[in-house]
Design an enzyme around this catalytic site. Structure first.
Site, mmCIF file in Angstrom:
data_model
loop_
_atom_site.group_PDB
_atom_site.id
_atom_site.type_symbol
_atom_site.label_atom_id
_atom_site.label_comp_id
_atom_site.label_asym_id
_atom_site.label_seq_id
_atom_site.Cartn_x
_atom_site.Cartn_y
_atom_site.Cartn_z
ATOM 1 N N HIS A 98 -17.510 -20.253 -29.808
ATOM 2 C CA HIS A 98 -16.740 -20.309 -31.056
ATOM 3 C C HIS A 98 -15.272 -20.527 -30.749
ATOM 4 C CE1 HIS A 98 -15.060 -16.152 -31.070
ATOM 5 N NE2 HIS A 98 -16.259 -15.699 -30.711
ATOM 6 N N GLU A 153 -17.071 -17.747 -36.329
ATOM 7 C CA GLU A 153 -17.933 -16.676 -35.807
ATOM 8 C C GLU A 153 -17.398 -15.319 -36.234
ATOM 9 O OE1 GLU A 153 -19.632 -13.611 -33.289
ATOM 10 O OE2 GLU A 153 -17.524 -14.124 -33.438
ATOM 11 N N GLU A 154 -16.068 -15.205 -36.261
ATOM 12 C CA GLU A 154 -15.457 -13.891 -36.488
ATOM 13 C C GLU A 154 -15.594 -13.391 -37.930
ATOM 14 O OE1 GLU A 154 -14.718 -12.071 -34.208
ATOM 15 O OE2 GLU A 154 -14.093 -13.239 -32.469
ATOM 16 N N ASP A 170 -12.480 -13.160 -26.040
ATOM 17 C CA ASP A 170 -13.403 -13.367 -27.180
ATOM 18 C C ASP A 170 -12.999 -14.607 -27.966
ATOM 19 O OD1 ASP A 170 -15.138 -13.210 -29.282
ATOM 20 O OD2 ASP A 170 -14.218 -11.445 -30.182
ATOM 21 N N GLU A 204 -21.706 -16.004 -26.105
ATOM 22 C CA GLU A 204 -20.767 -15.046 -25.526
ATOM 23 C C GLU A 204 -21.360 -13.668 -25.211
ATOM 24 O OE1 GLU A 204 -17.802 -13.860 -28.433
ATOM 25 O OE2 GLU A 204 -19.219 -14.302 -30.009
ATOM 26 N N ASP A 228 -12.699 -19.816 -33.215
ATOM 27 C CA ASP A 228 -11.807 -18.963 -34.006
ATOM 28 C C ASP A 228 -11.524 -17.658 -33.270
ATOM 29 O OD1 ASP A 228 -14.527 -18.274 -34.388
ATOM 30 O OD2 ASP A 228 -14.066 -17.197 -36.238
HETATM 31 ZN ZN LIG Z 1 -16.720 -13.702 -30.129
#
Ligand SMILES: [Zn+2]
Length: 452
Positions: free
Chosen positions: A82, A148-149, A114, A175, A84
């Site tokens: 991802h 994703e977040e 992340d 991830e 974002d």
């Molecule tokens: Zn993530």
């Protein structure tokens, strides 16, 4: 590709991605991930690569890059990253969270862990396979997704709903995982094979409004809500010893005494409550219990008015086997005589069942072989995460999906966990090099002739 020569590409790419600041606030038009997908397009735009961008909004595009294999019947591997990141408050940080500075071998900034380190190294590994014209029977897809977040509604979930054929794959890597855990029985590398589910809900607690000067006249919804919060927080179910947990405990090779506790539904509950290593204990607890966390309370009103209703948002996380009916039963039990005063509304779509992929798979074995090349004495450990990733959408479509990565010895597990969505997020250049190599090695091992 050698580890020595490779990191520079991923390092520079992570720095660039951090500087783009694709911050997802949860607002539907935030994120601006198109900036990242355009940057990544430049990295993977090579002869033989098929490129597409998809998304619900012009500023929320996801990139899909495909390197077709020579055999249409051979499996497909999706490298899923991802683009974002969550917001960052610069006043908390030692370095600018959107500066992408390289300091003493570490890249600093929001998303370094992340998960821009993974997304960048996946892009570079994919480009390397394309550039080397590695002739694989199987197909490799690199997908850089938005949102994703905030739950994937404009990213992975949206892609699977609208362009399933473009992203569906037999095997998916995304991830989390791969941080070396140093244990008395040797180094362990967690591979996330399962995730808990989430049953987020709003509870509206009702009372009767009245004048604040005469409390006995009213039936104060806020006072009742306080009791609801107290009961939710005090909920102590027994542990659930599910298959993924059993597999994790066996692979971790804990000492026999701890192993017995971790496999006992009563003992693990008491142990987790009191064990001094709070991080480890909280994680073990979350992986084996239905958890309830009341996190938002809204009681808008006036100082001299007894509120007639109060709203709260509750984060409930479920385990393999739990259904929405189970969650409803638990809430009924907790609320008991207060139940008639409380409306329960589950988020839509907010119900995600717990998902798991089988551990006995070709992808698992490729991960083991590729990891052994770096850490010959380490053991891969199948794990469940209390959180959620985009892997869950792909598991729902029958894809074997794991969360993995490969980090250096310099990046401890506790540091890694502490940096998620937190201040001073950073990744070391050595880890970026390891991951570049990892993704390419897994692709060749999994999709090559040896595993048709
Ligand atoms: Zn993530």
């Amino acid at each position: 590709m050698t580890v020595e020569a490779a990191p520079q590409a991923s390092t520079e790419l992570v720095q660039h991605l951090i500087r783009l600041g694709c911050v997802n606030t949860g607002q539907p038009d935030s994120g601006d991930e198109t900036k990242a997908s355009e940057l990544l397009r430049q990295v993977v735009d090579l002869p033989g690569v098929e490129l597409e961008s998809y998304g619900p909004l012009p500023n929320r595009q996801s990139l899909v890059a495909r390197l077709p294999g020579s055999d249409p019947m051979a499996p497909t591997l999706l490298l899923l990253g991802h683009t974002d990141v969550v917001p960052a408050d610069p006043t908390d940080w030692r370095h600018d969270p959107f500066g992408g500075e390289l300091i003493d071998g570490w890249v600093w900034g929001r998303g370094a862990i992340d998960m821009l380190c993974v997304t960048a190294s996946m892009a570079v590994a994919f480009a390397d396979l394309a550039r080397r014209r590695v002739a694989l029977p199987g197909t490799v897809v690199f997908c850089a997704v938005a949102d994703e977040e905030a739950g994937g509604k404009a990213g992975a979930d949206w892609l699977l709903r609208h362009h399933r054929d473009a992203v569906i794959a037999d095997h998916v890597l995304t991830e989390c995982g791969g941080t070396p855990l140093h244990t008395p029985s040797g180094m362990k590398l967690p591979v996330l094979v399962a995730e808990k589910g989430a049953a987020w809900c709003t509870l509206t607690v009702h009372g009767t409004a009245g004048h604040g000067s005469t409390p006995l006249i009213g039936d104060n919804a806020l006072v009742r809500a306080a009791e609801v919060v107290r009961r939710l927080a005090a909920y102590r179910p027994l542990g659930v010893i599910h298959d993924t947990w059993r597999g994790y405990v066996a692979a971790m090779q804990f000492d026999p005494e701890l192993e017995a506790i971790l496999l006992d539904p009563t003992a693990i509950t008491d142990w987790a409550e009191h064990h001094p290593d709070r991080g480890f204990a909280a994680d073990c607890h979350a992986c084996t219990h239905l958890t309830i966390s009341p996190n938002v309370l809204r009681a808008d009103g006036k100082t001299n008015t007894i509120p007639g209703s109060v709203e709260m948002e509750v984060d409930i996380r479920t385990l393999p086997g739990h259904t929405l009916d189970d969650v409803q039963r638990v809430l009924d039990e907790i609320l008991a005589e207060l139940r008639p005063f409380v409306d329960i509304e589950f988020f839509d779509p907010g119900w995600a069942t717990s998902t798991a992929s089988p551990v006995d798979s070709p992808l698992w074995r490729s991960i083991e072989r590729a990891s052994a090349a770096v850490y010959p004495d380490a053991r891969c450990v199948p794990a469940i995460t209390p959180g959620g990733t985009d892997a869950r959408f792909f598991r729902d479509h029958g894809c074997t999906s794991y969360g993995y990565g490969l980090f250096s010895r310099e990046l401890g597990y506790d540091d890694y966990v502490a940096m998620f969505h937190a201040k001073d997020e950073r990744v070391d250049v050595h880890s970026l090099g390891l991951m570049e190599q990892l993704w390419a090695d897994i692709a060749v091992d999994l999709l090559g002739e040896r595993h048709p």
